[in-house]
Write an enzyme that holds these catalytic residues in place. Structure first.
Site, PDB file in Angstrom:
ATOM      1  N   GLN A 180       0.654  -1.221  -0.209  1.00 17.06           N
ATOM      2  CA  GLN A 180       0.221  -0.124   0.154  1.00 17.06           C
ATOM      3  C   GLN A 180       0.847   1.184   0.051  1.00 17.06           C
ATOM      4  OE1 GLN A 180      -3.209   0.015  -0.529  1.00 17.06           O
ATOM      5  NE2 GLN A 180      -3.815  -2.053  -0.117  1.00 17.06           N
ATOM      6  N   SER A 200       2.766  -5.223  -4.995  1.00 13.21           N
ATOM      7  CA  SER A 200       1.778  -5.605  -6.474  1.00 13.21           C
ATOM      8  C   SER A 200       1.571  -4.332  -7.035  1.00 13.21           C
ATOM      9  CB  SER A 200       0.343  -5.865  -5.701  1.00 13.21           C
ATOM     10  OG  SER A 200       0.264  -7.391  -5.500  1.00 13.21           O
ATOM     11  N   HIS A 202      -0.665  -3.468  -9.166  1.00 15.74           N
ATOM     12  CA  HIS A 202      -2.223  -2.916  -9.497  1.00 15.74           C
ATOM     13  C   HIS A 202      -2.361  -1.871  -8.311  1.00 15.74           C
ATOM     14  CE1 HIS A 202      -4.580  -5.436  -6.466  1.00 15.74           C
ATOM     15  NE2 HIS A 202      -3.378  -6.329  -6.563  1.00 15.74           N
ATOM     16  N   CYS A 329      -9.687  -9.008  -0.233  1.00 18.26           N
ATOM     17  CA  CYS A 329      -9.562 -10.415  -0.271  1.00 18.26           C
ATOM     18  C   CYS A 329     -10.119 -11.233   0.766  1.00 18.26           C
ATOM     19  CB  CYS A 329      -8.197 -10.597   0.103  1.00 18.26           C
ATOM     20  SG  CYS A 329      -7.245  -9.331  -0.742  1.00 18.26           S
TER      21      CYS A 329
END
Ligand code: PMP
Length: 383
Positions: A180, A200, A202, A329
């Site tokens: 994040q 990540s 994305h 998630c």
């Protein structure tokens, strides 16, 4: 459809990133590990260029960057990949926090079943993991400390810089899940003394399905992290399987854009947070923030509206904005957020809480309007 305010779950792909991806799919479809033709060489040079872009954003050496399918895989390799080393050295104690992403918590749980000892530290009510609480658990046989940089649900920035400083004096490996914060808290990330880092693409406007694992070298020596899947020798065996060249190129481009624009982006997301504060203040609704806002990232807010069920609020405000209550998630089966629970909040408070997260390109006027509409819904639902 309402305005998208769930960037912590996944951020929209930047147009420039998408263009690179399409170009690679159309024109550079070779396998980066094919050594016998120019198409393979071309794909390889694209991958190596992306590795340099990631390295530059994070301030590490390109040889320390390994591409994976994303932070879940990176977190798994970071922790499970130390098993052989742990068995060889007898260091089988892991410390982590109860507000980590499930990709860390479930992996650590699996390690426990394999004979590892695990200490899980709770945050204080402000959502902050106390450094002394972590350091107090460090033992001679501590293998790894894993603490995230920014919590995905609350946005609270954890004291990983101070932790890294202390752990580096204690011969303990330090893993930071920076999913994040990567591309956002760029200067801060570059200063942290970590051994292993996960992210990540994305979350920084790259595509889903690609990310990175950073393994810092110690005096030119690789860390004792091993692969957890068997197959080819791609990514030096750390992550076997054909490298998804277009995704990797896009990940690199997203990192390059983030490096060029993070200062401007920070100013923009800060203005949006200010707009959120102002809109809430004048609305007359009863609310409080979850987590200490003085250590919260400027692109996230976790807000409790007492007496207003978040499930009802999200559904009723769907046409105005897409928000969430917890991590995507774990959101398929509704259960109260374990992060807010760990902060000592009551079930009622948790059920009355939502997460709003945004990016720099969200227009301020639309943002304000959608928050105002959301707050009207809050008023209509308040009991
Ligand atoms: N860690 C954190 C802090 C996250 O927010 C996420 C995504 N929500 C992950 C790990 C997992 O990322 P991915 O699903 O892309 O593997």
């Amino acid at each position: 459809m309402g305005i998208y305010l769930d960037y912590n779950a996944s951020a929209p792909v930047d147009r420039r990133v998408l263009d690179i991806m399409i170009d690679v799919y159309q024109n550079s479809y070779g396998n980066a590990d094919s050594r016998t033709h120019d198409h393979g060489d071309k794909a390889r040079s694209i991958v190596e260029q992306a590795r340099k872009q990631v390295a530059s954003l994070l301030g590490v050496n390109a040889t320390e960057v390994f591409f994976t399918s994303g932070a879940t895989e990176s977190n798994n390799i970071a922790i499970q990949g130390l098993q052989d080393y742990a068995n060889e050295t007898g260091k089988k104690h892991i410390i982590t926090s109860s507000i980590e992403h499930k990709a860390v918590l479930e992996t650590v749980k699996a390690m426990k079943k394999k004979g590892f000892e695990v200490d899980i530290i709770n945050p204080n009510p402000s959502g902050y993991v106390d450094i002394q609480a972590v350091l107090g658990k460090v033992r001679d046989d501590t293998l790894l400390v894993s603490v995230m940089h920014v919590n995905n649900e609350t946005g609270i920035i954890q004291p990983v810089q101070e932790l890294g400083e202390e752990l580096s004096k204690r011969n303990v490996l330090f893993h930071v899940d920076a999913t994040q914060s990567c591309g956002k808290l760029v200067d801060e990330l570059r200063k942290i003394k970590y051994n292993i880092l996960s992210f990540s693409a994305h979350k920084l406007q790259g595509p889903q399905g690609v990310g990175g694992l950073i393994l810092r070298k110690k005096r030119y020596k690789l860390l004792p992290v091993k692969q957890i899947m068997y197959g080819g020798q791609q990514e030096h065996g750390i992550r076997p399987g054909t490298i998804p060249v277009a995704l990797v190129a896009a990940c690199g481009k997203a990192c390059e854009i983030a490096e060029q624009e993070y200062i401007d982006n920070h100013e923009k997301v800060k203005l949006l947070k200010k707009a959120l504060f102002e809109t809430l203040d004048v609305s007359g609704v009863n609310y409080h923030f979850n987590g200490d806002q003085s250590v919260c990232i400027d692109s996230t807010a976790n807000i409790c509206f007492p007496g207003v069920m978040s499930e009802a609020l999200m559904l009723s405000a769907k046409q105005y904005c897409s928000i969430s209550n917890g991590s995507a998630c774990t959101s398929k089966s509704y259960s109260p957020s374990y992060v807010l629970e760990a902060m000592g909040m009551s079930v009622d408070e948790i059920e009355n809480s939502i997460r709003v997260s945004w990016g720099a390109e969200v227009p301020e006027i639309e943002f304000r309007e959608s928050i105002e509409q959301l707050l009207e819904v809050v008023k209509s639902l308040a009991i």
